[in-house]
Motif scaffolding. Structure first.
Motif, short mmCIF file in Angstrom:
data_model
loop_
_atom_site.label_atom_id
_atom_site.label_comp_id
_atom_site.label_asym_id
_atom_site.label_seq_id
_atom_site.Cartn_x
_atom_site.Cartn_y
_atom_site.Cartn_z
N UNK A 8 73.81 0.60 -13.68
CA UNK A 8 75.10 1.02 -14.23
C UNK A 8 75.92 1.76 -13.20
N UNK A 9 75.20 2.64 -12.41
CA UNK A 9 75.87 3.38 -11.35
C UNK A 9 76.43 2.42 -10.29
N UNK A 10 75.67 1.42 -9.92
CA UNK A 10 76.12 0.42 -8.92
C UNK A 10 77.30 -0.36 -9.49
N UNK A 11 77.21 -0.74 -10.75
CA UNK A 11 78.30 -1.49 -11.37
C UNK A 11 79.55 -0.63 -11.45
N UNK A 12 79.40 0.67 -11.78
CA UNK A 12 80.56 1.56 -11.85
C UNK A 12 81.17 1.75 -10.48
N UNK A 13 80.32 1.90 -9.46
CA UNK A 13 80.83 2.05 -8.08
C UNK A 13 81.57 0.78 -7.64
N UNK A 14 81.00 -0.37 -7.95
CA UNK A 14 81.64 -1.64 -7.58
C UNK A 14 82.97 -1.78 -8.31
N UNK A 15 82.98 -1.37 -9.58
CA UNK A 15 84.23 -1.44 -10.34
C UNK A 15 85.26 -0.49 -9.76
N UNK A 16 84.85 0.70 -9.33
CA UNK A 16 85.78 1.67 -8.73
C UNK A 16 86.34 1.13 -7.41
N UNK A 17 85.48 0.51 -6.58
CA UNK A 17 85.94 -0.09 -5.32
C UNK A 17 86.92 -1.22 -5.62
N UNK A 18 86.59 -2.02 -6.62
CA UNK A 18 87.48 -3.12 -7.01
C UNK A 18 88.83 -2.59 -7.48
N UNK A 19 88.84 -1.53 -8.26
CA UNK A 19 90.09 -0.95 -8.74
C UNK A 19 90.90 -0.39 -7.57
N UNK A 20 90.22 0.31 -6.63
CA UNK A 20 90.91 0.82 -5.44
C UNK A 20 91.52 -0.34 -4.61
N UNK A 21 90.73 -1.39 -4.41
CA UNK A 21 91.22 -2.54 -3.65
C UNK A 21 92.43 -3.17 -4.34
N UNK A 22 92.37 -3.36 -5.63
CA UNK A 22 93.48 -3.93 -6.39
C UNK A 22 94.68 -2.99 -6.33
N UNK A 23 94.46 -1.66 -6.36
CA UNK A 23 95.56 -0.70 -6.26
C UNK A 23 96.28 -0.82 -4.91
N UNK A 30 104.00 -4.68 -3.81
CA UNK A 30 105.23 -4.01 -4.21
C UNK A 30 106.17 -3.83 -3.02
N UNK A 31 105.62 -3.39 -1.86
CA UNK A 31 106.44 -3.22 -0.65
C UNK A 31 106.99 -4.57 -0.18
#
Length: 139
Positions: A8-23, A30-31
């Motif tokens: 779950x921790x790995x999945x949450x970390x991967x999801x956080x990295x994915x969200x940062x990358x998408x951000x 946008x630029x």
């Protein structure tokens, strides 16, 4: 920590990295969209200016064409007026040429007649001398 918690921790970390990358990707997009919008606006302004300039140029070219046509018509009328003059000059030149040929023929005939006359003059003098000699012998 159990295996499920680690997963779950790995999945949450991967999801956080994915969200940062998408951000970051969305910020860059946008630029890029802002730059494209500015470029399109500038292109529209440039097209508007060019269209106005082309309209002005087309009106000026139309005026020049009208003036050129008027000038061409004027030149054509003047050339039509001058054409009889050129015909008269051509006729005069032909007449001068014929006069020159006639003068040559006349000079040739006069020259030939002069030679004949000179021969006749010599024959006449010889004949006159012979006649006088015969007369003086008879007397």
């Amino acid at each position: 920590m159990t295996g499920g918690e680690i997963a779950g921790l790995i999945a949450a970390s991967a999801f956080a990295v994915l969200v940062l990358f998408i951000g970051f990707l969305l910020v860059k997009i946008s630029k890029t969209v802002d730059q494209v919008t500015k470029t399109v606006d500038e292109a529209n302004k440039t097209i508007s200016v060019v269209t106005n300039d082309v309209d002005i140029l087309s009106k000026q070219v139309e005026g020049l064409l009208v003036k050129s046509n008027d000038l061409l018509n004027d030149v054509n009328q003047k050339v039509a007026t001058i054409d009889p003059l050129f015909q008269a000059v051509a006729d005069l030149s032909e007449s001068v040429s014929e006069l020159n040929l006639s003068s040559r023929n006349l000079i040739s005939k006069v020259g030939a007649a002069g030679k004949t006359t000179a021969k006749a003059g010599v024959v006449s003098k010889v004949g006159g001398a012979a006649f006088r000699a015969m007369r003086s012998k008879k007397k």
